[in-house]
Design an enzyme around this catalytic site. Structure first.
Site, PDB file in Angstrom:
ATOM      1  N   HIS A 113     -44.285  72.088  20.242  1.00  0.00           N
ATOM      2  CA  HIS A 113     -44.814  73.085  21.180  1.00  0.00           C
ATOM      3  C   HIS A 113     -43.709  73.826  21.946  1.00  0.00           C
ATOM      4  O   HIS A 113     -43.993  74.807  22.630  1.00  0.00           O
ATOM      5  CB  HIS A 113     -45.751  72.433  22.205  1.00  0.00           C
ATOM      6  CG  HIS A 113     -47.006  71.865  21.610  1.00  0.00           C
ATOM      7  ND1 HIS A 113     -47.862  72.605  20.829  1.00  0.00           N
ATOM      8  CD2 HIS A 113     -47.548  70.617  21.665  1.00  0.00           C
ATOM      9  CE1 HIS A 113     -48.876  71.837  20.433  1.00  0.00           C
ATOM     10  NE2 HIS A 113     -48.701  70.626  20.924  1.00  0.00           N
TER      11      HIS A 113
ATOM     12  N   ASP B  88     -49.505  67.916  12.454  1.00  0.00           N
ATOM     13  CA  ASP B  88     -49.970  67.474  13.773  1.00  0.00           C
ATOM     14  C   ASP B  88     -51.296  68.190  14.057  1.00  0.00           C
ATOM     15  O   ASP B  88     -51.478  69.341  13.662  1.00  0.00           O
ATOM     16  CB  ASP B  88     -48.933  67.842  14.828  1.00  0.00           C
ATOM     17  CG  ASP B  88     -49.272  67.292  16.202  1.00  0.00           C
ATOM     18  OD1 ASP B  88     -48.709  66.258  16.581  1.00  0.00           O
ATOM     19  OD2 ASP B  88     -50.117  67.912  16.902  1.00  0.00           O
TER      20      ASP B  88
HETATM   21 ZN   LIG Z   1     -50.399  66.926  18.580  1.00  0.00          ZN
END
Ligand SMILES: [Zn+2]
Length: 343
Positions: free
Chosen positions: A128, A164
């Site tokens: 992220h 993910d």
């Molecule tokens: Zn994640």
């Protein structure tokens, strides 16, 4: 290919990154991952990779120097939060810089032929983290820094598959206009961070090198099997990367508390088998997996074990079975978006 050594990146200093309060991204996650590794991979088949801090030059290929300086100033203040989710403690800076440096070393170990497969058990996670921003438990984008280094070391093309359960928005941002890096993300939608629509296909000049497969809540192994067979593997075959990296979160597991997908450990093993066969077909066999999320300890342990058994050559076939209409629709949306790219 059985019996070949597997490169391992791990360091006890990653465990010192911790929150004062209860937080899903906790040191016990690595304890679970190590337990999975130990039960699946004999020490004689492991090659330890040096862990050292990422250099400014390496980190600045994906983050701005202004952001890195700002982050270091913040981390020196001791304990706190960068945003609502992303905590830090006095040891966070050391762990984050070591995690990113360990990722670079894994990529180099693969490019230099010291191992053909590898896994980096990193904390804090990275996918992220954006060029100018920490978010979603991530400070430095470990896999992006490793991919950028691989290009610097001479790899003509690098592919990143991100399974993910959350969209790897940071990695997408970093490489959105970079046609030498193919980014393919499979994630749940809707879910944090809210990005990752199939129509986000890359900036002009790099169209088709950013691929998002946005799965509805409840998606199970059969849809992931179908996504790999019909979208991910054909894209990878056409791209012919010199190195394949995986953002291997385990939060798409049915036991994970932060998401609503229905994968199991065998599905992660089967996806690993499929990707390992792919890089073997390319001839170089270079496959490096980076730990991202995954918040159920037993799910992490079993999934890491399945993944390593697959890397050792125990082959699992991709799941098959009927897909729900919403799953078929999700795959069709990506296929259509990717087919619209110019040229
Ligand atoms: Zn994640």
């Amino acid at each position: 290919m059985p019996g070949l050594p597997i490169a391992i990146v791990d360091d006890r200093r990653f465990d010192r990154h911790r929150s004062e309060e209860q937080h899903p991204e906790r040191p016990e996650r690595l304890v679970a991952a190590r337990a999975g590794l130990e039960c699946a991979l004999p020490p004689a088949e492991q090659v330890e990779v040096l862990v050292r801090p990422v250099s400014d030059e390496e980190a600045e290929r994906v983050h701005s120097s202004d952001y890195l300086a700002r982050l270091q100033r913040t981390l020196r203040t001791g304990w706190g939060y960068i945003d609502a989710d992303t905590y830090f403690c006095p040891e966070t800076g050391e762990a984050a810089w070591l995690a990113a440096g360990g990722g670079v070393e894994l990529s180099r170990a693969l490019l230099e032929g010291r191992a053909r497969r590898g896994i980096a058990l990193l904390r804090p996670p990275g996918h992220h983290a954006c060029p100018e921003k920490a978010m979603g438990f991530c400070l430095l984008n470990n896999i992006a820094i490793a991919a950028a280094d691989a290009v610097e070391q001479g790899a003509k093309r690098v592919a990143i598959v991100d399974w993910d359960v959350h969209h790897g928005n940071g990695t997408q941002d970093i490489f959105y206009d970079e046609k030498r890096v193919l980014f393919v993300s499979l994630h749940q939608s809707p879910l944090y961070p809210g990005t990752g629509a199939p129509e986000e296909i890359g900036a002009p000049g790099a169209e088709g090198t950013n691929v998002n497969i946005a799965m509805p809540p409840g998606t199970g192994p059969a849809a992931y099997g179908e996504a790999l067979r019909t979208i991910v593997l054909p894209l990878l075959e056409a791209f012919e990367a010199d190195l394949l990296l995986v953002s291997a979160g385990f939060d798409a597991h049915f036991k994970d508390p932060l998401a609503q997908l229905e994968l199991d450990a065998d599905c992660f093993g089967a996806m690993t088998t499929a990707l390992a066969r792919h890089v073997d077909r390319l001839g170089h066999g270079r496959l490096g997996l980076f730990l991202e999320g995954g918040y159920d300890l037993e799910a992490i342990e079993h999934s890491v074990a399945a993944l390593l058994r697959a890397l050792r050559g125990e082959e699992l076939e991709l799941p098959t079975g009927p897909l729900r209409p919403v799953e078929q629709q999700a795959l069709r949306r990506t296929t259509e978006a990717v087919s619209k790219k110019p040229g």
